[in-house]
Design a protein around this motif. Structure first.
Motif, short mmCIF file in Angstrom:
data_model
loop_
_atom_site.label_atom_id
_atom_site.label_comp_id
_atom_site.label_asym_id
_atom_site.label_seq_id
_atom_site.Cartn_x
_atom_site.Cartn_y
_atom_site.Cartn_z
N MET A 168 -23.64 -21.81 -37.45
CA MET A 168 -24.02 -22.26 -36.31
C MET A 168 -25.42 -23.04 -36.15
N GLN A 169 -26.38 -22.54 -36.96
CA GLN A 169 -27.37 -23.26 -36.83
C GLN A 169 -27.98 -23.90 -38.11
N ASP A 170 -27.76 -25.35 -37.99
CA ASP A 170 -27.89 -26.19 -39.31
C ASP A 170 -29.51 -26.18 -39.45
N THR A 182 -34.98 -22.24 -36.39
CA THR A 182 -33.91 -22.93 -35.75
C THR A 182 -33.82 -22.46 -34.09
N HIS A 183 -34.73 -21.52 -33.88
CA HIS A 183 -34.78 -20.97 -32.44
C HIS A 183 -35.89 -20.27 -32.05
N THR A 184 -36.18 -19.74 -30.90
CA THR A 184 -37.48 -19.10 -30.69
C THR A 184 -37.20 -17.53 -30.94
N SER A 185 -36.00 -17.27 -31.11
CA SER A 185 -35.64 -16.01 -31.03
C SER A 185 -36.34 -14.85 -32.10
N PRO A 186 -36.80 -15.79 -33.24
CA PRO A 186 -37.46 -14.89 -34.22
C PRO A 186 -38.79 -14.21 -33.70
N HIS A 222 -37.24 -28.06 -27.66
CA HIS A 222 -37.98 -26.91 -27.11
C HIS A 222 -37.12 -26.06 -26.48
N GLN A 223 -37.31 -24.68 -26.77
CA GLN A 223 -36.90 -23.54 -26.14
C GLN A 223 -37.97 -22.54 -25.54
N VAL A 224 -37.40 -21.90 -24.65
CA VAL A 224 -38.17 -20.66 -24.15
C VAL A 224 -37.54 -19.56 -24.41
N GLU A 225 -37.86 -18.56 -25.03
CA GLU A 225 -37.19 -17.19 -25.42
C GLU A 225 -37.77 -16.44 -24.11
N GLY A 226 -37.02 -15.43 -23.54
CA GLY A 226 -37.65 -14.42 -22.83
C GLY A 226 -36.95 -12.85 -23.16
N PHE A 262 -20.97 -15.83 -27.90
CA PHE A 262 -21.30 -14.81 -29.17
C PHE A 262 -22.88 -15.35 -29.92
N PHE A 263 -23.58 -14.34 -30.04
CA PHE A 263 -24.57 -14.48 -30.70
C PHE A 263 -24.94 -13.22 -31.33
N PRO A 264 -25.34 -13.07 -32.59
CA PRO A 264 -25.11 -11.83 -33.32
C PRO A 264 -26.24 -10.86 -32.85
N PHE A 265 -27.19 -11.49 -32.23
CA PHE A 265 -28.24 -10.60 -31.87
C PHE A 265 -28.45 -9.98 -30.50
N VAL A 266 -27.15 -10.29 -29.79
CA VAL A 266 -27.01 -9.52 -28.35
C VAL A 266 -25.64 -9.29 -28.51
N GLU A 267 -25.62 -8.14 -27.58
CA GLU A 267 -24.14 -7.57 -27.16
C GLU A 267 -24.29 -6.66 -26.11
N LEU A 296 -28.52 -21.55 -20.52
CA LEU A 296 -29.03 -20.14 -20.92
C LEU A 296 -28.16 -19.35 -21.47
N PRO A 297 -28.25 -19.29 -22.86
CA PRO A 297 -27.49 -18.35 -23.64
C PRO A 297 -28.51 -17.18 -23.65
N CYS A 298 -27.65 -16.00 -23.60
CA CYS A 298 -28.47 -14.69 -23.46
C CYS A 298 -27.70 -13.56 -23.81
N GLY A 299 -27.96 -12.51 -23.42
CA GLY A 299 -27.41 -10.93 -23.54
C GLY A 299 -28.45 -9.89 -23.72
N MET A 300 -27.75 -8.62 -23.86
CA MET A 300 -28.36 -7.54 -24.23
C MET A 300 -28.69 -7.36 -25.51
N PHE A 319 -32.94 -7.11 -22.35
CA PHE A 319 -32.18 -8.38 -22.47
C PHE A 319 -33.18 -9.28 -23.00
N ALA A 320 -32.32 -10.49 -23.39
CA ALA A 320 -33.17 -11.75 -24.09
C ALA A 320 -32.28 -12.83 -23.64
N PHE A 321 -33.23 -13.96 -23.49
CA PHE A 321 -32.46 -15.21 -23.39
C PHE A 321 -33.45 -16.40 -24.25
N GLY A 322 -32.54 -17.37 -24.36
CA GLY A 322 -33.01 -18.44 -25.06
C GLY A 322 -32.69 -19.76 -24.31
N LEU A 323 -33.72 -20.15 -23.35
CA LEU A 323 -33.46 -21.12 -22.57
C LEU A 323 -33.73 -22.43 -23.29
N1 PHE Z 1 -31.61 -18.37 -30.06
C1 PHE Z 1 -30.30 -18.60 -29.47
C2 PHE Z 1 -29.74 -20.04 -29.94
O1 PHE Z 1 -30.91 -20.91 -30.09
C3 PHE Z 1 -30.04 -18.46 -28.04
C4 PHE Z 1 -30.33 -16.99 -27.65
C5 PHE Z 1 -31.43 -16.46 -27.32
C6 PHE Z 1 -28.98 -16.42 -27.25
C7 PHE Z 1 -31.60 -15.30 -26.76
C8 PHE Z 1 -28.94 -15.03 -26.82
C9 PHE Z 1 -30.39 -14.48 -26.75
O2 PHE Z 1 -28.83 -20.52 -29.85
#
Ligand code: PHE
Length: 378
Positions: A168-170, A182-186, A222-226, A262-267, A296-300, A319-323
């Motif tokens: 999903m993330q080239d 590839t995202h701020t989630s790390p 740019h992203q903002v992770e919460g 679907f994001f493997p790091f949230v459920e 705003l992809p996000c989840g628990m 919860f986490a989101f990746g704006l």
């Molecule tokens: N990191 C995901 C992305 O870049 C976005 C995301 C962040 C999804 C946090 C869920 C929770 O696509």
């Protein structure tokens, strides 16, 4: 011509004086500054000058001739003095005249010259705004490295090496085995390991993906992770936070649409979409004619991710989101082409910033398209 005055008659003396005066005339044609006139003065009338040399030997001239010789030398000296003084005076007047006319050339009634002024980049501006909102809610601001390990970027986020979600993330892989994040989630796991629970943190940052550039895709964005972790965090907290965040940034109530994602790091994982602020929901190329934009992809937070961050998932939830910060800035300022953000051409960016606010607020939302768009001339 060095004559010894004691041997010379008045005729030769006059020749010598004439020679000195020719030197003067030549010097004056060359002297265009006061300094140069002064130098000429010193060389002709100074202590070591030719006239002084003549004066010194007057007393050795025969008494019969002495008076006439003295007079001739003095007369020459006076003429030379007068010429030099006259030139100095005229140079002084010219300098004063130049000063006056320069003063006259300045017209204080003319309108000022416009100097183009820079401004904060639209993405930075939205980032700062979000930081302000979240620091008010007790979040800390974190930053992570742009060159990230495979572990933080994928594995700790529940994406093992053979998991199809990696596709999903080239990714830009580096020769040292690391990647450009590839995202701020790390930074989720980095923050968990650093602070432990409870935890509220916000991570704005630059991310990179191996994308083909077009109006809505960039390889650098740019992203903002919460991330919020506490005892009883539920999905209701997440949705309330999302609504607050988007409404505050857009300075108006926005409509949200919630879909499973679907994001493997949230459920569970969800996608929060916002009604398109470019067309106000009427469907345009920016929202791919759907009226909605994924913002705003996000989840628990997935229990495996909490575990990777050394947090017990039976005790804590979060919860986490990746704006999509870049996309949000485009929505806010009516920027239709993502490429202008990194292009280095200040004109559209300065224009957007200066005209933003009022114009976009009255035009956007459900009441119709905003009148501001950088594809339109100012
Ligand atoms: N990191 C995901 C992305 O870049 C976005 C995301 C962040 C999804 C946090 C869920 C929770 O696509």
């Amino acid at each position: 011509m060095d004559l010894d005055i004691r041997d010379m008659d008045l005729f030769s003396l006059n020749a010598r004086l004439e020679q000195i005066e020719t030197e003067l005339a030549l010097g004056l044609t060359r002297a265009v500054t006061l300094d140069e006139v002064k130098k000429l003065d010193a060389s002709l009338l100074g202590k070591d000058g030719p006239l002084n040399a003549l004066m010194k030997v007057i007393k050795e001239v025969s008494p019969a001739n002495r008076g006439a010789v003295g007079q001739a030398i003095n007369a020459a000296k006076q003429r030379i003095r007068a010429s030099l003084d006259e030139r100095s005076a005229s140079l002084q007047t010219a300098a004063a005249d130049a000063e006056t006319s320069a003063a006259l050339l300045y017209d204080p009634t003319l309108p000022g010259r416009f100097r183009p002024m820079g401004c904060v980049h639209p993405v930075t501006s939205v980032q700062w705004e979000i930081e302000r909102i979240f620091t008010r809610l007790g979040f800390t601001i974190e930053a992570g490295p742009e060159m990230e390990t495979e572990e933080y970027n994928f594995e700790a986020l529940n994406i093992p090496a053979d998991h199809p979600a990696r596709d999903m993330q080239d990714t830009f892989w580096l020769k040292n085995g690391m990647c450009l994040r590839t995202h701020t989630s790390p930074v989720q796991v980095r923050a968990m390991r650093k602070f432990g629970p409870p935890l509220r943190t916000l991570v704005p940052g630059r991310c990179f993906r191996y994308e083909t550039l077009d109006a809505s895709h960039e390889n650098t964005f740019h992203q903002v992770e919460g991330l919020m972790i506490d005892r009883d965090i539920s999905i209701a907290n997440l949705i309330a936070m999302a609504k607050l965040l988007l409404s505050e940034v857009m300075h108006r109530e926005v409509e949200l649409r919630i879909r499973p994602g679907f994001f493997p790091f949230v459920e569970p994982g969800i996608e929060i979409d916002m009604n398109c602020q470019i067309c106000g929901g009427k469907k345009c190329p920016t929202c791919k004619h759907s009226g909605w934009v994924e913002i705003l992809p996000c989840g628990m937070v997935h229990p495996n991710v909490l575990r990777a961050g050394n947090i017990d998932p039976d005790q804590w939830t979060g919860f986490a989101f990746g704006l999509g910060l870049t996309r949000l800035a485009m929505m806010k300022y009516g920027i239709r082409d993502i490429r202008v953000l990194n292009a280095g051409d200040l004109r559209p960016l300065v224009g957007v910033r200066r005209l933003s606010g009022a114009v976009i607020q009255e035009g956007a939302g459900t009441s119709g398209p905003p009148r501001l768009g950088i594809s339109r001339p100012e």
